[in-house]
Design a protein around this motif. Structure first.
Motif, PDB file in Angstrom:
ATOM      1  N   GLN A 171       7.742 -14.610  24.946  1.00  0.00           N
ATOM      2  CA  GLN A 171       6.434 -14.299  25.518  1.00  0.00           C
ATOM      3  C   GLN A 171       6.558 -13.968  27.003  1.00  0.00           C
ATOM      4  O   GLN A 171       6.000 -12.965  27.484  1.00  0.00           O
ATOM      5  CB  GLN A 171       5.476 -15.476  25.345  1.00  0.00           C
ATOM      6  CG  GLN A 171       4.084 -15.203  25.917  1.00  0.00           C
ATOM      7  CD  GLN A 171       3.272 -16.469  26.108  1.00  0.00           C
ATOM      8  OE1 GLN A 171       3.818 -17.511  26.488  1.00  0.00           O
ATOM      9  NE2 GLN A 171       1.985 -16.394  25.851  1.00  0.00           N
ATOM     10  N   GLN A 172       7.275 -14.798  27.752  1.00  0.00           N
ATOM     11  CA  GLN A 172       7.412 -14.560  29.186  1.00  0.00           C
ATOM     12  C   GLN A 172       8.120 -13.240  29.478  1.00  0.00           C
ATOM     13  O   GLN A 172       7.749 -12.515  30.405  1.00  0.00           O
ATOM     14  CB  GLN A 172       8.154 -15.729  29.835  1.00  0.00           C
ATOM     15  CG  GLN A 172       7.409 -17.049  29.794  1.00  0.00           C
ATOM     16  CD  GLN A 172       6.066 -16.989  30.490  1.00  0.00           C
ATOM     17  OE1 GLN A 172       5.959 -16.488  31.608  1.00  0.00           O
ATOM     18  NE2 GLN A 172       5.034 -17.488  29.838  1.00  0.00           N
ATOM     19  N   ALA A 173       9.126 -12.929  28.680  1.00  0.00           N
ATOM     20  CA  ALA A 173       9.841 -11.661  28.861  1.00  0.00           C
ATOM     21  C   ALA A 173       8.924 -10.470  28.588  1.00  0.00           C
ATOM     22  O   ALA A 173       8.922  -9.480  29.332  1.00  0.00           O
ATOM     23  CB  ALA A 173      11.062 -11.614  27.943  1.00  0.00           C
ATOM     24  N   ALA A 174       8.128 -10.568  27.512  1.00  0.00           N
ATOM     25  CA  ALA A 174       7.229  -9.469  27.157  1.00  0.00           C
ATOM     26  C   ALA A 174       6.146  -9.279  28.211  1.00  0.00           C
ATOM     27  O   ALA A 174       5.797  -8.142  28.575  1.00  0.00           O
ATOM     28  CB  ALA A 174       6.613  -9.725  25.786  1.00  0.00           C
ATOM     29  N   VAL A 175       5.608 -10.375  28.727  1.00  0.00           N
ATOM     30  CA  VAL A 175       4.578 -10.281  29.763  1.00  0.00           C
ATOM     31  C   VAL A 175       5.150  -9.674  31.044  1.00  0.00           C
ATOM     32  O   VAL A 175       4.515  -8.825  31.689  1.00  0.00           O
ATOM     33  CB  VAL A 175       3.967 -11.670  30.042  1.00  0.00           C
ATOM     34  CG1 VAL A 175       3.106 -11.647  31.297  1.00  0.00           C
ATOM     35  CG2 VAL A 175       3.143 -12.130  28.849  1.00  0.00           C
ATOM     36  N   LEU A 176       6.359 -10.089  31.419  1.00  0.00           N
ATOM     37  CA  LEU A 176       6.992  -9.511  32.605  1.00  0.00           C
ATOM     38  C   LEU A 176       7.202  -8.009  32.423  1.00  0.00           C
ATOM     39  O   LEU A 176       6.909  -7.212  33.330  1.00  0.00           O
ATOM     40  CB  LEU A 176       8.322 -10.206  32.889  1.00  0.00           C
ATOM     41  CG  LEU A 176       9.137  -9.643  34.057  1.00  0.00           C
ATOM     42  CD1 LEU A 176       8.340  -9.650  35.351  1.00  0.00           C
ATOM     43  CD2 LEU A 176      10.448 -10.411  34.223  1.00  0.00           C
ATOM     44  N   ALA A 177       7.702  -7.609  31.259  1.00  0.00           N
ATOM     45  CA  ALA A 177       7.902  -6.184  30.989  1.00  0.00           C
ATOM     46  C   ALA A 177       6.578  -5.435  31.046  1.00  0.00           C
ATOM     47  O   ALA A 177       6.496  -4.326  31.608  1.00  0.00           O
ATOM     48  CB  ALA A 177       8.557  -6.002  29.626  1.00  0.00           C
ATOM     49  N   GLY A 236       5.458  -2.356  33.546  1.00  0.00           N
ATOM     50  CA  GLY A 236       5.282  -1.064  32.898  1.00  0.00           C
ATOM     51  C   GLY A 236       6.492  -0.633  32.093  1.00  0.00           C
ATOM     52  O   GLY A 236       6.708   0.564  31.877  1.00  0.00           O
ATOM     53  N   ILE A 237       7.273  -1.610  31.609  1.00  0.00           N
ATOM     54  CA  ILE A 237       8.457  -1.317  30.796  1.00  0.00           C
ATOM     55  C   ILE A 237       8.057  -1.452  29.331  1.00  0.00           C
ATOM     56  O   ILE A 237       7.675  -2.535  28.889  1.00  0.00           O
ATOM     57  CB  ILE A 237       9.607  -2.283  31.150  1.00  0.00           C
ATOM     58  CG1 ILE A 237      10.048  -2.052  32.600  1.00  0.00           C
ATOM     59  CG2 ILE A 237      10.786  -2.103  30.195  1.00  0.00           C
ATOM     60  CD1 ILE A 237      11.051  -3.063  33.104  1.00  0.00           C
ATOM     61  N   PRO A 238       8.130  -0.390  28.533  1.00  0.00           N
ATOM     62  CA  PRO A 238       7.570  -0.418  27.183  1.00  0.00           C
ATOM     63  C   PRO A 238       8.457  -1.026  26.110  1.00  0.00           C
ATOM     64  O   PRO A 238       8.004  -1.259  24.994  1.00  0.00           O
ATOM     65  CB  PRO A 238       7.334   1.063  26.889  1.00  0.00           C
ATOM     66  CG  PRO A 238       8.415   1.764  27.655  1.00  0.00           C
ATOM     67  CD  PRO A 238       8.593   0.957  28.918  1.00  0.00           C
ATOM     68  N   HIS A 239       9.724  -1.302  26.437  1.00  0.00           N
ATOM     69  CA  HIS A 239      10.687  -1.655  25.385  1.00  0.00           C
ATOM     70  C   HIS A 239      11.736  -2.582  25.985  1.00  0.00           C
ATOM     71  O   HIS A 239      12.340  -2.265  27.020  1.00  0.00           O
ATOM     72  CB  HIS A 239      11.340  -0.368  24.867  1.00  0.00           C
ATOM     73  CG  HIS A 239      12.011  -0.518  23.544  1.00  0.00           C
ATOM     74  ND1 HIS A 239      12.429   0.572  22.813  1.00  0.00           N
ATOM     75  CD2 HIS A 239      12.369  -1.601  22.817  1.00  0.00           C
ATOM     76  CE1 HIS A 239      13.000   0.165  21.687  1.00  0.00           C
ATOM     77  NE2 HIS A 239      12.981  -1.157  21.678  1.00  0.00           N
ATOM     78  N   THR A 276       5.046  -8.445  20.516  1.00  0.00           N
ATOM     79  CA  THR A 276       4.739  -7.010  20.531  1.00  0.00           C
ATOM     80  C   THR A 276       3.268  -6.767  20.217  1.00  0.00           C
ATOM     81  O   THR A 276       2.598  -5.954  20.874  1.00  0.00           O
ATOM     82  CB  THR A 276       5.623  -6.269  19.521  1.00  0.00           C
ATOM     83  OG1 THR A 276       6.995  -6.371  19.934  1.00  0.00           O
ATOM     84  CG2 THR A 276       5.247  -4.789  19.438  1.00  0.00           C
ATOM     85  N   GLU A 277       2.751  -7.477  19.220  1.00  0.00           N
ATOM     86  CA  GLU A 277       1.343  -7.334  18.876  1.00  0.00           C
ATOM     87  C   GLU A 277       0.438  -7.739  20.043  1.00  0.00           C
ATOM     88  O   GLU A 277      -0.618  -7.135  20.268  1.00  0.00           O
ATOM     89  CB  GLU A 277       1.015  -8.195  17.654  1.00  0.00           C
ATOM     90  CG  GLU A 277       1.673  -7.717  16.365  1.00  0.00           C
ATOM     91  CD  GLU A 277       1.485  -8.706  15.217  1.00  0.00           C
ATOM     92  OE1 GLU A 277       0.752  -9.707  15.419  1.00  0.00           O
ATOM     93  OE2 GLU A 277       2.070  -8.481  14.140  1.00  0.00           O
ATOM     94  N   ALA A 278       0.855  -8.736  20.815  1.00  0.00           N
ATOM     95  CA  ALA A 278       0.029  -9.248  21.907  1.00  0.00           C
ATOM     96  C   ALA A 278       0.119  -8.408  23.173  1.00  0.00           C
ATOM     97  O   ALA A 278      -0.861  -8.304  23.921  1.00  0.00           O
ATOM     98  CB  ALA A 278       0.420 -10.692  22.217  1.00  0.00           C
ATOM     99  N   THR A 279       1.274  -7.812  23.425  1.00  0.00           N
ATOM    100  CA  THR A 279       1.493  -7.126  24.709  1.00  0.00           C
ATOM    101  C   THR A 279       1.696  -5.621  24.586  1.00  0.00           C
ATOM    102  O   THR A 279       1.593  -4.904  25.589  1.00  0.00           O
ATOM    103  CB  THR A 279       2.719  -7.711  25.428  1.00  0.00           C
ATOM    104  OG1 THR A 279       3.902  -7.437  24.637  1.00  0.00           O
ATOM    105  CG2 THR A 279       2.586  -9.214  25.625  1.00  0.00           C
TER     106      THR A 279
END
Length: 284
Positions: A56-62, A66-69, A94-97
């Protein structure tokens, strides 16, 4: 070292559950599939809350960068239950962010190798432990890419791959000092391989009663210390005070580190909340 039987160990778990405020409610909530992804992460309601938190933290940071992947990695796949959960957490994140997430699993596929020396803690780990059913795991987690072989070989090979999304979360559970050294060589890669800060779960820094002698001179803690001593631009550090920030403090809180990549071009970019106040109002 204790020799409790399974019934006695179950009694200890029950006593711990009953004597800690909120634990009974928490155990019940885990079995009820309600609440948003964010809420369930905050309340540690997923089976492996350390994976939920790190992904979760990695996805939120990305997302804020503005990093999509991005990519997430598990070192030490063994039976594969962790990789299955990592894949599930990646899909939920992915669904959340909206951030796409690739999953990689590193393992010999043949269990632990022969210990190299005393730093591998051979009084705890044995050659051949933690084997893998490769075919079954590939069927179970078809999205994940298995990097099979000696980590000393597969990590450099991985860093040469093209079109690998930046790494945002890494779990290292390879038991040995020598294997941890090899896994941490991942962070010798150039900054573009990573998010500017990579969340890490380092399993073998705290152990059960027969492993309480983990220290900075042996095992994974020794590997971390050596990495920090020899790396000028990337440092691994625990998240200070994480247990105080969580709704319920848990043992895994002490096993979360972050790899700070100081020479990453995005390291100093502001990623605070968009709705944060730049000036606090003066109350009468």
């Amino acid at each position: 070292m204790t020799s409790l039987n399974s019934l006695e160990r179950g009694m200890i778990r029950a006593v711990r559950l009953l004597t800690r405020p909120g634990r009974i409610v928490h155990a019940a909530l885990r079995r009820i599939p309600v609440g948003s992804y964010e809420l369930r992460c905050a309340l540690d309601l997923y089976p492996r809350p350390h994976y939920a938190y790190g992904v979760q933290q990695a996805a939120v940071l990305a997302q804020r960068l503005g990093i999509p992947h991005i990519s997430v990695i598990e070192f030490g796949v063994a039976g594969g239950q962790g990789l299955v959960e990592l894949d599930r957490m990646a899909q939920l994140a992915t669904e959340a962010t909206g951030v796409a997430i690739d999953i990689y699993g590193f393992d010999r596929g043949e269990g632990l190798p022969k210990p190299s020396d005393f730093r591998d803690l051979p009084y705890i780990w044995r050659e051949g432990d933690f084997t893998m059913d490769v075919a079954a795991l590939r069927n179970k987690v078809p999205r994940a890419r298995l990097m099979l072989g000696d980590i000393e070989v597969t990590v450099p090979e991985f860093l040469k791959l093209e079109r690998v999304a930046p790494i945002g979360f890494v779990s290292i559970d390879v038991d040995y000092y020598s294997s941890s050294v090899a896994a941490l060589k991942l962070f010798r890669g150039s900054p573009e391989h990573f998010l500017p800060r990579v969340f890490c779960y380092l399993d073998d820094t705290v152990g059960d009663d027969d492993q309480i002698i983990h220290n900075e001179y042996v095992g994974e803690l020794r590997a971390i210390a050596e990495f920090n001593e020899t790396s000028a631009t990337t440092k691994l550090a625990p998240v200070n005070g994480l247990s105080a920030k969580r709704t319920l403090a848990a043992p895994w809180n002490d096993l979360i580190y972050v790899a700070h990549i100081f020479d990453h071009p995005e390291y100093s970019r502001y990623v605070g909340r968009a709705d944060s106040q730049t000036q606090l109002p003066l109350h009468a």
